[in-house]
Write an enzyme that holds these catalytic residues in place. Structure first.
Site, PDB file in Angstrom:
ATOM      1  N   ASP A 119       5.819  46.229  -2.549  1.00  0.00           N
ATOM      2  CA  ASP A 119       5.872  44.937  -3.222  1.00  0.00           C
ATOM      3  C   ASP A 119       5.362  43.819  -2.310  1.00  0.00           C
ATOM      4  O   ASP A 119       4.637  42.930  -2.749  1.00  0.00           O
ATOM      5  CB  ASP A 119       7.312  44.627  -3.638  1.00  0.00           C
ATOM      6  N   ASP A 153      11.322  48.983  -2.469  1.00  0.00           N
ATOM      7  CA  ASP A 153      12.119  48.634  -3.641  1.00  0.00           C
ATOM      8  C   ASP A 153      12.234  49.701  -4.724  1.00  0.00           C
ATOM      9  O   ASP A 153      13.327  50.061  -5.149  1.00  0.00           O
ATOM     10  CB  ASP A 153      11.543  47.374  -4.297  1.00  0.00           C
ATOM     11  N   SER A 188      10.959  38.639  -6.996  1.00  0.00           N
ATOM     12  CA  SER A 188      11.339  39.352  -5.781  1.00  0.00           C
ATOM     13  C   SER A 188      12.781  39.014  -5.445  1.00  0.00           C
ATOM     14  O   SER A 188      13.287  37.938  -5.791  1.00  0.00           O
ATOM     15  CB  SER A 188      10.431  38.926  -4.633  1.00  0.00           C
TER      16      SER A 188
END
Length: 560
Positions: free
Chosen positions: A86, A128, A474
């Site tokens: 990410d 993640d 995020s």
């Protein structure tokens, strides 16, 4: 092959009986012998990659897990799956791959475990999407399994303070606003990420590690060890021994994925001011395990849970600091004292309460607050509904104390357009930035908006504007930010009918997100980009709503 009196195993279909000679011949070519094939076959599923620090060290860590499996009488067999960073892809077209990768990782773990008939699984995870993907796969397979998180990165140092990747994203906005020199931004870039490990705040990776540990799928105290700490090697070996204990006891993954354990996970996320992505991922895990869980459950649990961890992005400390303070066991001890956790089993063989009772709190630590003086009276997120989000949306509450915002909509049909407006100074105090057509199907891929939110903070607007999107955020995002707006624009959600200048009303107290307009009288805005081909196209056609976890196991009659 010699017979021996023992409990039948899944791997027997590969390694026993005369007719399995071809399978044994293939396996022996990999270096296994008859003795190894007689032992339980344990999959070591690795998400190692060189493309990011989060998973960089997992290749070596797998050897330690194997050491533990062998010591406990098993035969480890390692393979790798993909992972998408990410942090690297943020703000680019590459971010469309991030959430999609969760499904592909879960699918690949499931497929190889099914195809090779392993008896148990250890999943090594870092960035993640690898964490929820591992849990989703274990929920489907229902094998004895453990999820071992690779641990957090050490903080970097810049201008005599600890920094994380969050500071770099905010530095981009600060530079655009003339508040940081290019030389300082470059120095910050060079120092923020000093080595292997996942992003150091209570961002999505550490949030999901918290959730999975409290659920019982990850060993208490092991995931939070810093990625490169020497003690991580022995912890990994111990995880290998633990999975063999689960196998011997016949305890499979769904024993740890229950309504009670999911409520524990949500409570821990709320108490730590964790990432809003946990809503997506825990809904997905529950769906895969067949456990009833609704988006409104997050609101009920967060509303009763105080924030008692002073962690970045809304607080002062990193995940490494949490480890040194005594770790998640101390947090759980506080939550049990408040009557907020259920006593549930864990892969360690101890109950969650027993793990909490054994917590060793570091004297004088400030990372975990007392129940009497919490960082905030409620948890770090809430669920809103209204004429802009009839199926719900998620607002992040940690890191600020705002509960209401009314302002004009500034409407953008892509993240790039919104980011360009922010960098050009076109967003003013009081505005409500609306970013649409970035949902699971419309993106496709439901990109995170950290580049935009961090730029707003870096320019000093974080406390004066609001942002809402059918995309997501995020875990490093701070401010009055709303994501997961459902239904999404691409599927005819009301956000597709918002116009520039409409008055948007956000009220956390009443749990409402509304626009002062009759949206039913307006046509939808046209989709800004064509439906893609390939993997993104397949994903867009099969993904469910963000309010249902954005999974691709859509059942007949499911809402899109």
């Amino acid at each position: 092959m010699p017979d021996s009196p023992r409990r039948p195993r899944r791997s027997d279909a590969l390694v026993r009986d005369v007719s399995r000679a071809p399978a044994r011949a293939m396996l022996k070519a990999t270096g296994l012998d008859d003795a190894a094939l007689e032992r339980p076959l344990v999959a070591i599923v690795n998400t190692w990659t060189e493309v990011m620090p989060c998973n960089l060290h997992l290749r070596a860590l797998a050897d330690d897990v194997k050491r533990g499996v062998k010591a406990a009488g098993g035969t480890p067999i390692e393979w790798n799956t993909i992972s998408v960073s990410d942090g690297v892809t943020m703000g680019t077209e590459g971010m469309r791959a991030s959430l999609v990768s969760r499904e592909l990782i879960a699918d690949s773990i499931e497929l190889v475990c099914l195809g090779h008939l392993v008896d148990a699984v250890v999943c090594l995870v870092g960035c993640d999407k690898t964490l929820p993907a591992a849990a989703m796969a274990l929920a489907r397979l229902d094998l004895p399994g453990i999820i071992l998180y690779g641990g957090p990165i050490a903080p970097g140092r810049f201008q005599d303070r600890d920094v994380t990747i969050q500071d770099v994203f905010e530095g981009v906005g600060a530079h655009a606003a003339g508040k940081m020199t290019l030389a300082d931004l470059r120095t910050l870039e060079d120092r923020a990420c000093p080595g292997a490990g996942a992003c150091g705040g209570q961002f999505t990776a550490n949030t999901m590690a918290t959730a999975l540990t409290v659920m019982g799928l990850g060993p208490m105290g092991m995931g939070e060890i810093p990625a490169l700490a020497p003690e991580r090697k022995d912890a990994a070996a111990h995880a290998g021994k633990l999975v063999m204990q689960l196998l011997a006891a016949g305890t499979s993954a769904r024993a740890f994925i229950t309504r009670a354990s999911l409520e524990n996970a949500i409570t821990a996320v709320a108490a730590t001011g964790g990432s809003t992505n946990a809503v997506l991922h825990l809904l997905a895990i529950a769906r895969e395990a067949g456990v009833p869980l609704d988006i409104d459950d997050f609101d009920k649990l967060a509303a009763r849970t105080p924030t008692i961890a002073d962690l970045k992005p809304g607080g002062r400390f990193t995940a490494v600091d949490l480890h040194h303070a005594g770790g998640l066991a101390v947090l759980c001890q506080r939550l049990f004292l408040a009557g907020l956790l259920h006593d549930t089993p864990t892969v360690s063989g101890q109950s969650l309460r027993a793990e909490a009772d054994a917590a060793r709190e570091t004297a004088g630590q400030e990372v975990i607050t007392s129940l009497e003086k919490p960082k905030a009276a409620t948890g770090g997120l809430a669920i809103l509904r209204g004429n802009l989000a009839p199926d719900g949306c998620v607002i992040k509450l940690s890191g600020h104390s705002r509960t209401r915002h009314v302002g004009p909509a500034r409407v953008f049909d892509s993240e790039e357009a919104a980011f360009a407006a922010v960098q050009a100074g076109a967003i003013k105090a009081g505005d409500v930035v609306v970013i649409r057509f970035e949902g699971p199907a419309g993106g496709p891929g439901m990109r995170e908006m950290l580049a935009v939110t961090a730029a707003l903070v870096g320019q000093g607007l974080g406390g004066d504007v609001a942002l809402l999107t059918d995309g997501r955020f995020s875990g490093a995002t701070v401010g009055f930010m709303i994501g997961h707006v459902a239904p999404e624009a691409a599927l005819g959600g009301p956000i597709a009918r918002v116009r520039e200048g409409d008055t948007v009303v956000i009220d956390v107290t009443t749990r409402r997100l509304d626009v002062e307009a009759n949206l039913d009288e307006r046509p939808d805005a046209p989709r800004p980009r064509p439906q893609p081909r390939g993997v993104l196209g397949k994903y867009a056609r099969s993904v469910t709503s963000a309010a249902e976890g954005a999974i691709t196991n859509r059942e007949p009659g499911d809402n899109q």
